[in-house]
Design a protein around this motif. Structure first.
Motif, PDB file in Angstrom:
ATOM      1  N   MET A 263      47.481 -14.602  26.128  1.00  0.00           N
ATOM      2  CA  MET A 263      48.089 -14.321  27.425  1.00  0.00           C
ATOM      3  C   MET A 263      47.565 -15.260  28.507  1.00  0.00           C
ATOM      4  O   MET A 263      48.300 -15.668  29.399  1.00  0.00           O
ATOM      5  N   ALA A 264      46.293 -15.600  28.430  1.00  0.00           N
ATOM      6  CA  ALA A 264      45.728 -16.522  29.415  1.00  0.00           C
ATOM      7  C   ALA A 264      46.363 -17.902  29.303  1.00  0.00           C
ATOM      8  O   ALA A 264      46.681 -18.541  30.307  1.00  0.00           O
ATOM      9  N   GLY A 281      41.895   0.436  44.786  1.00  0.00           N
ATOM     10  CA  GLY A 281      41.244  -0.239  45.907  1.00  0.00           C
ATOM     11  C   GLY A 281      39.989  -0.977  45.504  1.00  0.00           C
ATOM     12  O   GLY A 281      39.103  -1.217  46.332  1.00  0.00           O
ATOM     13  N   ALA A 282      39.889  -1.358  44.226  1.00  0.00           N
ATOM     14  CA  ALA A 282      38.711  -2.062  43.735  1.00  0.00           C
ATOM     15  C   ALA A 282      38.787  -3.541  44.064  1.00  0.00           C
ATOM     16  O   ALA A 282      39.871  -4.117  44.201  1.00  0.00           O
ATOM     17  N   CYS A 283      37.630  -4.162  44.174  1.00  0.00           N
ATOM     18  CA  CYS A 283      37.557  -5.623  44.288  1.00  0.00           C
ATOM     19  C   CYS A 283      37.633  -6.193  42.881  1.00  0.00           C
ATOM     20  O   CYS A 283      36.752  -5.957  42.052  1.00  0.00           O
ATOM     21  N   LEU A 284      38.682  -6.928  42.603  1.00  0.00           N
ATOM     22  CA  LEU A 284      38.929  -7.444  41.258  1.00  0.00           C
ATOM     23  C   LEU A 284      38.603  -8.928  41.168  1.00  0.00           C
ATOM     24  O   LEU A 284      39.049  -9.726  41.987  1.00  0.00           O
ATOM     25  N   ILE A 285      37.808  -9.273  40.158  1.00  0.00           N
ATOM     26  CA  ILE A 285      37.615 -10.666  39.754  1.00  0.00           C
ATOM     27  C   ILE A 285      38.369 -10.837  38.446  1.00  0.00           C
ATOM     28  O   ILE A 285      38.195 -10.050  37.516  1.00  0.00           O
ATOM     29  N   THR A 286      39.226 -11.838  38.358  1.00  0.00           N
ATOM     30  CA  THR A 286      39.984 -12.056  37.131  1.00  0.00           C
ATOM     31  C   THR A 286      39.824 -13.487  36.652  1.00  0.00           C
ATOM     32  O   THR A 286      39.563 -14.402  37.449  1.00  0.00           O
ATOM     33  N   ASP A 287      39.961 -13.678  35.353  1.00  0.00           N
ATOM     34  CA  ASP A 287      40.076 -15.037  34.839  1.00  0.00           C
ATOM     35  C   ASP A 287      41.336 -15.661  35.440  1.00  0.00           C
ATOM     36  O   ASP A 287      42.338 -14.983  35.649  1.00  0.00           O
ATOM     37  N   ALA A 288      41.273 -16.920  35.739  1.00  0.00           N
ATOM     38  CA  ALA A 288      42.407 -17.600  36.376  1.00  0.00           C
ATOM     39  C   ALA A 288      43.488 -17.891  35.346  1.00  0.00           C
ATOM     40  O   ALA A 288      43.196 -18.313  34.221  1.00  0.00           O
ATOM     41  N   TRP A 289      44.753 -17.647  35.718  1.00  0.00           N
ATOM     42  CA  TRP A 289      45.876 -17.966  34.843  1.00  0.00           C
ATOM     43  C   TRP A 289      47.099 -18.296  35.689  1.00  0.00           C
ATOM     44  O   TRP A 289      47.227 -17.852  36.837  1.00  0.00           O
TER      45      TRP A 289
END
Length: 368
Positions: A263-264, A281-289
């Protein structure tokens, strides 16, 4: 309008990442007047680990993993106006699809709903003799839970009549802000099952970041990580049921999303976790895609990382005030643009364009 939906499980998220997606889409379709029956096999211990009771917005039929039981439930496809076979049901998928297609009424709209399109297309490219290739030529439509143009073009190249992505989204009645829970308090939390095309990326984005920041606390949830080596500042808690997802999301300073490799590389594939976290309402860090900015704005509504070093740097510089603001903006965005009500309205338009008289039939059912 009656829908016969054959999928992995609506009742359990155990080894079943599509559960939230199924629930959100089907619940919203039911609100539009669709009469949905979901057929799921009793496999992988899911019925012993249900997250929800059978809902009032969908009839659920659980069948035993036998040929006789499978034939009995697929025969019910003849009663439906719309017949859906999802990918990854988990028991005799090829035979199941064949029986469904044979049983469906000639007037029914038949749909293959792929909840892992990049992996499916890669598998078909590697082995062109799979029964699925021929079965796709017999359906009216392919829907996917993500993938964007690469997936659409990939399916059209296989000769399907049409392919339309229906992305993950938020059910505001299920995922929302709650009080912090001491069980999940930490600096960074990640929730995901241990899968072959995710493990290496978890090592990079999560476990290596934990090693770089020994003074910070990390929390790992999900099945299958029991024997995975990890640094002392990582606490493993195993499977986290959907009833605890809101607390899991709001209690850490930030939560991490890590896409599976297929998917990435494909892009345009936001996981359910993205919208669950944003809805709480969470602060989300995600892998970039590629395509992330279609759903959340990097730097303001989400933080994007290229690798574990980026994750460590982002977390190290993240103040609580900024984390709260990112979570607030993310929640506003998904409530405005990315709810399952919106996704179901899109599915409804797709159906009405393909089933003569369906709009009238749905309205009549909705008013009783």
């Amino acid at each position: 309008m009656k829908i016969a939906f054959y999928g992995s499980s609506l009742l359990s998220s155990r080894w079943n990442g599509a559960a939230t997606y199924y629930r959100g889409i089907i619940k919203a379709l039911a609100a539009l007047g669709y009469d949905v029956t979901f057929y799921e096999p009793d496999v992988y211990g899911r019925q012993q680990h249900r997250d929800i009771d059978p809902p009032d917005w969908c009839k659920v039929v659980v069948y035993q993993p036998t040929q006789a039981a499978m034939k009995a439930v697929t025969a019910r496809a003849a009663e439906a106006d719309i017949v859906v076979k999802a990918s990854g049901v988990g028991f005799e998928d090829d035979a199941l699809f064949e029986e469904i297609l044979n049983a469906a009424s000639p007037h029914a709209l038949t749909i293959f709903w792929d909840v892992d399109a990049p992996a499916t297309l890669a598998s078909l490219a590697a082995d062109g003799d799979q029964p699925l290739r021929g079965q796709l030529g017999r359906v009216d439509l392919v829907l996917t839970y993500g993938g964007g143009d690469p997936v659409v073009y990939g399916y059209r190249a296989l000769g399907v009549s049409d392919c339309i992505p229906i992305y993950n989204a938020l059910d505001p009645q299920t995922h929302y802000p709650v009080a912090r829970d001491p069980r999940f308090v930490c600096d960074l939390a990640f929730l995901g099952n241990r899968l072959p095309d995710r493990e290496e990326r978890v090592e990079d984005f999560f476990l290596s970041a934990a090693e770089m920041l020994p003074e910070r606390t990390f929390l790992l949830g999900g099945s299958g990580w029991e024997d995975k080596p990890m640094s002392p500042n990582v606490r493993y808690i195993g499977h986290v049921g959907t009833a605890d997802h809101n607390a899991f999301n709001v209690s850490p300073k930030a939560v991490l999303n890590i896409s599976r490799a297929s998917m990435a590389s494909n892009g345009f594939s936001p996981a359910t976790r993205v919208f669950e976290a944003a809805g709480a309402g969470a602060c989300l860090i995600t892998d970039a895609w590629v395509g992330l900015d279609l759903f959340l704005k990097p730097g303001e509504e989400v933080l994007a990382a290229r690798d574990g070093q980026d994750v460590a740097d982002l977390l190290d510089g993240l103040t609580l005030a900024r984390a709260i603001e990112i979570g607030r903006q993310a929640r506003e965005r998904v409530l405005r643009e990315h709810t399952y009500d919106r996704r179901a309205a899109e599915v409804d338009r797709i159906i009405r364009a393909r089933v003569p008289g369906s709009a009238q039939g749905i309205r009549m059912e909705a008013v009783g």
